[in-house]
Design a protein around this motif. Structure first.
Motif, PDB file in Angstrom:
ATOM      1  N   THR A  53       0.834  -1.216   0.000  1.00  0.00           N
ATOM      2  CA  THR A  53       0.000   0.000   0.000  1.00  0.00           C
ATOM      3  C   THR A  53       0.859   1.254   0.000  1.00  0.00           C
ATOM      4  OG1 THR A  53      -1.505  -1.275   1.404  1.00  0.00           O
ATOM      5  CG2 THR A  53      -1.954   1.086   1.214  1.00  0.00           C
ATOM      6  N   ASP A  54       1.991   1.176   0.690  1.00  0.00           N
ATOM      7  CA  ASP A  54       2.792   2.379   0.955  1.00  0.00           C
ATOM      8  C   ASP A  54       4.276   2.051   0.749  1.00  0.00           C
ATOM      9  OD1 ASP A  54       3.467   4.934   1.982  1.00  0.00           O
ATOM     10  OD2 ASP A  54       3.486   4.202   4.058  1.00  0.00           O
ATOM     11  N   PRO A  55       4.643   1.722  -0.510  1.00  0.00           N
ATOM     12  CA  PRO A  55       5.983   1.169  -0.748  1.00  0.00           C
ATOM     13  C   PRO A  55       7.120   2.111  -0.361  1.00  0.00           C
ATOM     14  CG  PRO A  55       4.825   1.611  -2.821  1.00  0.00           C
ATOM     15  CD  PRO A  55       3.830   1.793  -1.729  1.00  0.00           C
ATOM     16  N   GLU A  56       6.869   3.417  -0.378  1.00  0.00           N
ATOM     17  CA  GLU A  56       7.962   4.353  -0.052  1.00  0.00           C
ATOM     18  C   GLU A  56       7.897   4.839   1.386  1.00  0.00           C
ATOM     19  OE1 GLU A  56       7.155   7.070  -3.184  1.00  0.00           O
ATOM     20  OE2 GLU A  56       8.578   6.091  -4.535  1.00  0.00           O
ATOM     21  N   ASP A  57       6.994   4.279   2.185  1.00  0.00           N
ATOM     22  CA  ASP A  57       6.818   4.673   3.591  1.00  0.00           C
ATOM     23  C   ASP A  57       6.358   6.126   3.729  1.00  0.00           C
ATOM     24  OD1 ASP A  57       7.706   2.151   4.313  1.00  0.00           O
ATOM     25  OD2 ASP A  57       9.783   2.799   4.529  1.00  0.00           O
ATOM     26  N   ARG A  58       5.749   6.638   2.696  1.00  0.00           N
ATOM     27  CA  ARG A  58       5.305   8.040   2.731  1.00  0.00           C
ATOM     28  C   ARG A  58       4.174   8.217   3.753  1.00  0.00           C
ATOM     29  NH1 ARG A  58       1.490  10.870   0.711  1.00  0.00           N
ATOM     30  NH2 ARG A  58       0.577   9.022  -0.220  1.00  0.00           N
ATOM     31  N   MET A 164     -11.559  14.834  -9.298  1.00  0.00           N
ATOM     32  CA  MET A 164     -11.174  14.120  -8.083  1.00  0.00           C
ATOM     33  C   MET A 164     -11.910  12.796  -7.973  1.00  0.00           C
ATOM     34  SD  MET A 164      -9.092  14.408  -5.868  1.00  0.00           S
ATOM     35  CE  MET A 164      -8.551  14.865  -4.359  1.00  0.00           C
ATOM     36  N   LYS A 165     -13.215  12.820  -8.254  1.00  0.00           N
ATOM     37  CA  LYS A 165     -13.991  11.569  -8.198  1.00  0.00           C
ATOM     38  C   LYS A 165     -13.396  10.542  -9.144  1.00  0.00           C
ATOM     39  CE  LYS A 165     -18.533  13.016  -6.862  1.00  0.00           C
ATOM     40  NZ  LYS A 165     -19.821  13.473  -7.255  1.00  0.00           N
ATOM     41  N   GLY A 166     -13.035  10.991 -10.326  1.00  0.00           N
ATOM     42  CA  GLY A 166     -12.449  10.096 -11.332  1.00  0.00           C
ATOM     43  C   GLY A 166     -11.137   9.505 -10.838  1.00  0.00           C
ATOM     44  N   LEU A 167     -10.289  10.344 -10.241  1.00  0.00           N
ATOM     45  CA  LEU A 167      -8.982   9.873  -9.770  1.00  0.00           C
ATOM     46  C   LEU A 167      -9.152   8.876  -8.622  1.00  0.00           C
ATOM     47  CD1 LEU A 167      -6.887  13.200  -9.802  1.00  0.00           C
ATOM     48  CD2 LEU A 167      -6.870  11.356 -11.485  1.00  0.00           C
ATOM     49  N   VAL A 168     -10.075   9.178  -7.708  1.00  0.00           N
ATOM     50  CA  VAL A 168     -10.309   8.266  -6.572  1.00  0.00           C
ATOM     51  C   VAL A 168     -10.787   6.920  -7.105  1.00  0.00           C
ATOM     52  CG1 VAL A 168     -11.691   7.840  -4.485  1.00  0.00           C
ATOM     53  CG2 VAL A 168     -10.823  10.133  -4.936  1.00  0.00           C
ATOM     54  N   ARG A 169     -11.727   6.978  -8.032  1.00  0.00           N
ATOM     55  CA  ARG A 169     -12.304   5.735  -8.565  1.00  0.00           C
ATOM     56  C   ARG A 169     -11.247   4.904  -9.286  1.00  0.00           C
ATOM     57  NH1 ARG A 169     -17.218   4.033  -8.967  1.00  0.00           N
ATOM     58  NH2 ARG A 169     -18.043   5.965  -8.126  1.00  0.00           N
ATOM     59  N   ARG A 170     -10.430   5.578 -10.105  1.00  0.00           N
ATOM     60  CA  ARG A 170      -9.428   4.852 -10.884  1.00  0.00           C
ATOM     61  C   ARG A 170      -8.395   4.203  -9.960  1.00  0.00           C
ATOM     62  NH1 ARG A 170      -5.703   7.184 -14.198  1.00  0.00           N
ATOM     63  NH2 ARG A 170      -6.882   9.114 -14.260  1.00  0.00           N
ATOM     64  N   ALA A 171      -7.918   4.980  -8.982  1.00  0.00           N
ATOM     65  CA  ALA A 171      -6.916   4.435  -8.058  1.00  0.00           C
ATOM     66  C   ALA A 171      -7.524   3.284  -7.250  1.00  0.00           C
ATOM     67  CB  ALA A 171      -6.420   5.541  -7.132  1.00  0.00           C
ATOM     68  N   HIS A 172      -8.777   3.461  -6.857  1.00  0.00           N
ATOM     69  CA  HIS A 172      -9.461   2.415  -6.087  1.00  0.00           C
ATOM     70  C   HIS A 172      -9.492   1.113  -6.888  1.00  0.00           C
ATOM     71  CE1 HIS A 172     -12.162   0.876  -3.042  1.00  0.00           C
ATOM     72  NE2 HIS A 172     -12.968   0.461  -3.996  1.00  0.00           N
ATOM     73  N   GLN A 173      -9.844   1.252  -8.171  1.00  0.00           N
ATOM     74  CA  GLN A 173      -9.921   0.084  -9.053  1.00  0.00           C
ATOM     75  C   GLN A 173      -8.554  -0.618  -9.149  1.00  0.00           C
ATOM     76  OE1 GLN A 173     -12.836  -0.836 -10.149  1.00  0.00           O
ATOM     77  NE2 GLN A 173     -11.834  -2.712 -10.863  1.00  0.00           N
ATOM     78  N   ILE A 174      -7.509   0.186  -9.304  1.00  0.00           N
ATOM     79  CA  ILE A 174      -6.152  -0.378  -9.417  1.00  0.00           C
ATOM     80  C   ILE A 174      -5.803  -1.133  -8.130  1.00  0.00           C
ATOM     81  CG2 ILE A 174      -3.683   0.252  -9.543  1.00  0.00           C
ATOM     82  CD1 ILE A 174      -4.566   2.574 -11.426  1.00  0.00           C
ATOM     83  N   GLN A 175      -6.180  -0.546  -7.003  1.00  0.00           N
ATOM     84  CA  GLN A 175      -5.858  -1.206  -5.719  1.00  0.00           C
ATOM     85  C   GLN A 175      -6.697  -2.463  -5.503  1.00  0.00           C
ATOM     86  OE1 GLN A 175      -6.047   1.884  -2.630  1.00  0.00           O
ATOM     87  NE2 GLN A 175      -3.825   2.036  -2.781  1.00  0.00           N
ATOM     88  N   GLN A 176      -7.937  -2.438  -6.017  1.00  0.00           N
ATOM     89  CA  GLN A 176      -8.794  -3.629  -5.884  1.00  0.00           C
ATOM     90  C   GLN A 176      -8.143  -4.832  -6.572  1.00  0.00           C
ATOM     91  OE1 GLN A 176     -11.154  -2.895  -3.555  1.00  0.00           O
ATOM     92  NE2 GLN A 176     -12.863  -3.557  -4.822  1.00  0.00           N
ATOM     93  N   GLU A 177      -7.397  -4.547  -7.634  1.00  0.00           N
ATOM     94  CA  GLU A 177      -6.791  -5.643  -8.409  1.00  0.00           C
ATOM     95  C   GLU A 177      -5.385  -5.978  -7.930  1.00  0.00           C
ATOM     96  OE1 GLU A 177      -7.248  -3.999 -12.298  1.00  0.00           O
ATOM     97  OE2 GLU A 177      -9.451  -4.119 -12.146  1.00  0.00           O
ATOM     98  N   ASN A 178      -4.941  -5.338  -6.868  1.00  0.00           N
ATOM     99  CA  ASN A 178      -3.593  -5.585  -6.352  1.00  0.00           C
ATOM    100  C   ASN A 178      -3.688  -6.494  -5.115  1.00  0.00           C
ATOM    101  OD1 ASN A 178      -1.174  -5.339  -4.831  1.00  0.00           O
ATOM    102  ND2 ASN A 178      -0.678  -3.434  -5.891  1.00  0.00           N
ATOM    103  N   ASP A 179      -3.268  -7.734  -5.267  1.00  0.00           N
ATOM    104  CA  ASP A 179      -3.430  -8.703  -4.177  1.00  0.00           C
ATOM    105  C   ASP A 179      -2.678  -8.277  -2.924  1.00  0.00           C
ATOM    106  OD1 ASP A 179      -4.962 -10.211  -5.807  1.00  0.00           O
ATOM    107  OD2 ASP A 179      -3.384 -11.661  -6.340  1.00  0.00           O
ATOM    108  N   GLY A 180      -1.501  -7.669  -3.099  1.00  0.00           N
ATOM    109  CA  GLY A 180      -0.721  -7.231  -1.944  1.00  0.00           C
ATOM    110  C   GLY A 180      -1.464  -6.177  -1.136  1.00  0.00           C
ATOM    111  N   VAL A 181      -2.048  -5.202  -1.830  1.00  0.00           N
ATOM    112  CA  VAL A 181      -2.801  -4.133  -1.154  1.00  0.00           C
ATOM    113  C   VAL A 181      -3.998  -4.733  -0.421  1.00  0.00           C
ATOM    114  CG1 VAL A 181      -4.254  -2.093  -1.559  1.00  0.00           C
ATOM    115  CG2 VAL A 181      -2.054  -2.316  -2.744  1.00  0.00           C
ATOM    116  N   GLN A 182      -4.692  -5.642  -1.096  1.00  0.00           N
ATOM    117  CA  GLN A 182      -5.879  -6.255  -0.472  1.00  0.00           C
ATOM    118  C   GLN A 182      -5.489  -7.101   0.740  1.00  0.00           C
ATOM    119  OE1 GLN A 182      -8.897  -5.222  -1.200  1.00  0.00           O
ATOM    120  NE2 GLN A 182      -7.831  -3.917  -2.666  1.00  0.00           N
ATOM    121  N   ALA A 183      -4.356  -7.793   0.650  1.00  0.00           N
ATOM    122  CA  ALA A 183      -3.915  -8.634   1.771  1.00  0.00           C
ATOM    123  C   ALA A 183      -3.578  -7.751   2.984  1.00  0.00           C
ATOM    124  CB  ALA A 183      -2.709  -9.464   1.359  1.00  0.00           C
ATOM    125  N   GLU A 184      -2.967  -6.602   2.745  1.00  0.00           N
ATOM    126  CA  GLU A 184      -2.641  -5.707   3.870  1.00  0.00           C
ATOM    127  C   GLU A 184      -3.909  -5.147   4.509  1.00  0.00           C
ATOM    128  OE1 GLU A 184       1.792  -4.355   2.262  1.00  0.00           O
ATOM    129  OE2 GLU A 184       0.157  -2.906   2.171  1.00  0.00           O
TER     130      GLU A 184
END
Ligand SMILES: Cc1cc2nc3c(=O)[nH]c(=O)nc-3n(C[C@H](O)[C@H](O)[C@H](O)COP(=O)(O)O)c2cc1C
Length: 331
Positions: A53-58, A164-184
């Motif tokens: 979720t936070d690879p750079e520790d930001r 903003m709505k578009g950016l949130v939705r797009r990023a959300h979709q990308i994260q939904q498909e990322n198993d690592g993000v979902q596992a965390e």
């Protein structure tokens, strides 16, 4: 616990407890403290990273910045003027910040109000009331960020809201498909009896639905209940982006303090807030957001602010677990 900065051991413990009430990504509480007679050091707890979720520790540093702000406020509550060095280097190897005693002070009314808000501030994922956040409140929130050398961009125009709505939705979709993000997400949510970290179900808000106007993070992995949808959410929340002027750890620690000052100020005004971090967690989307904000500011976190009903507190680790031995190095 030892005394420090002229405070008795139990006062130091109370100060660290206040620091630990800061918000943190998935309630990981990624901070540790080293208490010495002349200083308190704030360190990142790298065992609590979220590499997917936070690879750079930001966001880890944003969270630590929020804890630093609470620490500063709590010290002022005990009449200590905090003298903060961000990224002190050699003098405290590995520390994100050191705090020393810069003399005594009598906290002003604003500081006392922020102090009072520390234990009552919460992330509120519930639907907000339709009543809007007026100009006076917006101004107070913008000022709170400015006082911490950062910037709060209010997402104002209709076009900006749509972007903003578009950016949130797009990023959300990308994260939904990322198993690592979902596992965390799963590791820190759901039914975890006795847990002192993570997001308990009672704090999870309603379960997001595909047709929701804003894509909120789903804190109910594997659960099918509570069928509320976007239409039940406020139609026009105040959305604001906490931005830093600098890239990297300095800007992130400043923005973390600003974020917390904004959140505590919101609490003093009776406002609730939650986060929509997806667009700042997905690198390419964050770049787009940066350009949409004019290219100069660095977007650090996205907040949704409004009026709502109270929510329960999330758990915290005991202070004793947060202490670094005076001699232990974190490097
Ligand atoms: C940098 C950062 C990012 C966060 N992102 C989200 C998010 O995207 N969605 C969300 O619902 N909560 C988010 N949170 C809120 C945390 O989950 C919350 O602070 C934590 O669970 C502790 O609960 P509390 O804020 O009520 O004390 C974020 C918090 C921080 C500090």
């Amino acid at each position: 616990m030892i005394g420090a900065l002229g405070l008795a051991p139990d006062q130091v413990e109370a100060v660290l407890r206040s620091a630990s009430l800061a918000p943190s990504v998935h309630n990981t509480q990624p901070w540790r403290f080293r208490v010495l007679p002349d200083r308190i050091e704030l360190h990142a707890d790298l065992d609590r990273r979220l590499p997917a979720t936070d690879p750079e520790d930001r966001e880890l540093r944003l969270s630590c910045g929020a804890a630093l702000f609470n620490l500063r406020v709590a010290l002022q509550g005990f009449g200590v003027r905090p003298l903060v060095t961000i990224l002190p280097g050699q003098e405290a190897p590995g520390a994100l910040a050191t705090v020393r005693r810069g003399g005594g002070l009598k906290p002003d009314d604003e500081m006392l109000a922020l102090l009072k808000a520390v234990p009552t501030r919460r992330t509120n994922r519930r639907p907000f009331f339709e009543s809007g956040v007026d100009a006076r409140h917006r101004h107070a929130l913008v000022r709170a960020a400015e006082l911490e050398r950062s910037w709060l961009h209010i997402v104002g125009t209709r076009e900006e809201v749509a972007t903003m709505k578009g950016l949130v939705r797009r990023a959300h979709q990308i994260q939904q498909e990322n198993d690592g993000v979902q596992a965390e997400l799963e590791a820190f949510t759901g039914h975890r009896p006795g847990a002192t970290d993570g997001v308990p179900r009672a704090s999870a808000g309603v379960r997001p639905e595909a047709q929701d106007e804003w894509a909120f993070r789903d804190f109910h992995p594997g659960q099918q209940h509570q069928r509320l949808s976007g239409k039940d959410y406020e139609s026009n929340p105040l959305v604001a982006v906490v931005c830093s002027h600098y890239d990297g750890p300095l800007g992130e620690l400043q923005a973390g303090q600003a974020m917390q000052r904004v959140l505590l100020t919101a609490t003093t005004l009776g406002l609730s807030a939650s986060f929509m971090s997806q667009p700042v967690e997905v690198w390419a989307v964050r770049e787009e957001l940066r350009r949409a904000l004019g290219g100069m500011l660095l977007p650090q976190t996205v907040l949704r602010v409004g009026f709502s009903t109270p929510v329960p507190a999330t758990p915290r680790r005991p202070v004793a677990e947060l202490l670094l031995e005076p001699t232990t190095s974190t490097n």
